[in-house]
Write a protein that holds these residues in place. Structure first.
Motif, PDB file in Angstrom:
ATOM      1  N   HIS A 197      34.280   7.775 -20.667  1.00  9.96           N
ATOM      2  CA  HIS A 197      35.234   8.760 -21.669  1.00  9.96           C
ATOM      3  C   HIS A 197      36.496   7.939 -21.604  1.00  9.96           C
ATOM      4  CE1 HIS A 197      33.064  12.219 -19.395  1.00  9.96           C
ATOM      5  NE2 HIS A 197      32.078  11.741 -20.457  1.00  9.96           N
TER       6      HIS A 197
ATOM      7  N   HIS B   2      40.651   8.509 -22.554  1.00 11.45           N
ATOM      8  CA  HIS B   2      41.781   9.525 -22.608  1.00 11.45           C
ATOM      9  C   HIS B   2      43.002   8.977 -23.000  1.00 11.45           C
ATOM     10  CE1 HIS B   2      44.322  12.997 -21.969  1.00 11.45           C
ATOM     11  NE2 HIS B   2      44.931  12.079 -21.181  1.00 11.45           N
TER      12      HIS B   2
ATOM     13  N   LYS C  54      26.831   7.798 -16.208  1.00 14.33           N
ATOM     14  CA  LYS C  54      27.185   8.272 -17.273  1.00 14.33           C
ATOM     15  C   LYS C  54      27.931   7.163 -18.295  1.00 14.33           C
ATOM     16  CE  LYS C  54      27.055  12.957 -15.650  1.00 14.33           C
ATOM     17  NZ  LYS C  54      27.788  14.402 -15.240  1.00 14.33           N
TER      18      LYS C  54
ATOM     19  N   TRP D 146      34.599   6.014 -15.913  1.00  9.75           N
ATOM     20  CA  TRP D 146      32.889   5.932 -16.047  1.00  9.75           C
ATOM     21  C   TRP D 146      32.638   7.159 -15.008  1.00  9.75           C
ATOM     22  CZ3 TRP D 146      35.709   1.461 -16.893  1.00  9.75           C
ATOM     23  CH2 TRP D 146      35.314   1.131 -18.025  1.00  9.75           C
TER      24      TRP D 146
ATOM     25  N   ARG E  52      30.080   0.374 -22.483  1.00 15.41           N
ATOM     26  CA  ARG E  52      30.036   1.898 -22.513  1.00 15.41           C
ATOM     27  C   ARG E  52      29.469   2.677 -21.254  1.00 15.41           C
ATOM     28  NH1 ARG E  52      30.756   5.196 -26.892  1.00 15.41           N
ATOM     29  NH2 ARG E  52      30.612   3.529 -28.248  1.00 15.41           N
TER      30      ARG E  52
END
Length: 263
Positions: A157, A159, A154, A202, A147
């Motif tokens: 994500h 998509h 961060k 990422w 993750r």
């Protein structure tokens, strides 16, 4: 001690453990590890079925079979991940492995998995062959992507655009009803009839695309440490609901590609 196989291309390095289900133990881009490491993690093949089989039971015509309930009350993710595979060939960038289907799977045949690494991609292939009797089968992969890649970055994500989502019942199996894709978190199967296409980003670090001509993908992101994007040849419980028969002259074949670029 397990004998690992390492492939390298540019600054990409892939580590495969044939003794532990022919699973990818590590995928590193430079100094960055992309996969959650550990004996049950990395990226493992799901074969000869993917996801859960309801109560561990499936039919082949009029013949019923019972599999061990390794995720009670269901059987999950096939037997290949619990098997030692044989190394057929391995060089700097490519490798191939096989194992022969055996109990508790009730049919004979052979599974082949190949890996091809380049500087910016990894292509995986699985093949399932029947030795004599035909049988329903599935194949796919279960990667555990980290993750967070560390270095103060961060979280990832996801998509993707799916045509539908398989409605999931309380027993974690598809109900047979197709619904519009819902927001996560997910432990859900999505239909992509034009082929799997999921992007993991990422921010300011790395983008990775998972693509396959297969029409099904399971997204699992309910764990804190990792997210899973699982291209597969059929949906969970598909041996019962959408059987794809493997015959001596018609093997099951599936491929998937992980392609990355730095941001």
């Amino acid at each position: 001690m397990s004998k690992q196989t390492r492939l390298t291309a540019g600054d990409a390095e892939l580590t495969i453990n044939p003794d532990n289900g022919c699973r990818i133990e590590s995928l590193r881009i430079g100094s960055t590890e992309l996969l959650r490491e550990g004996e049950r993690y990395g990226c493992f093949p799901m074969v000869p079925w993917c996801g859960r089989i309801a109560n561990g039971r499936f039919q082949n015509g009029a013949t019923g079979h019972q599999l061990p309930l390794n995720s009670p009350p269901h059987a999950i993710h096939g037997t290949g991940r619990d098997t030692a595979w044989r190394t057929v060939r391995a060089d700097a960038r490519e490798a191939a492995f096989t194992y022969d289907l055996a109990p508790p799977w009730p049919y004979t045949g052979r599974v082949t998995q190949t890996f091809a690494l380049t500087e910016d991609s990894l292509t995986l292939q699985l093949g399932v062959e029947a030795a004599s009797d035909s049988f329903p089968a599935q194949a796919g992969w279960h990667p555990w992507f980290r993750r967070n890649l560390g270095d103060g970055g961060k979280d990832v994500h996801l998509h993707f655009t799916a045509d539908w989502q398989e409605e999931r019942g309380a027993d974690h199996l598809p109900t047979g009803r197709r619904i519009g894709p819902t927001p996560g978190p997910w432990d859900d199967c999505f239909g992509m009839p034009d082929g799997v296409d999921v992007t993991l980003t990422w921010p300011e670090q790395l983008e990775l695309k998972v693509t396959s001509r297969a029409p099904w993908v399971v997204i699992y992101d309910e764990q804190e440490e990792a997210v899973c994007v699982e291209p597969q040849s059929g949906p969970p419980n598909g041996l019962n609901t959408a059987p794809r028969y493997v015959t001596p002259i018609d093997p099951l074949e599936i491929s998937a590609t992980f392609a990355w670029r730095r941001l």
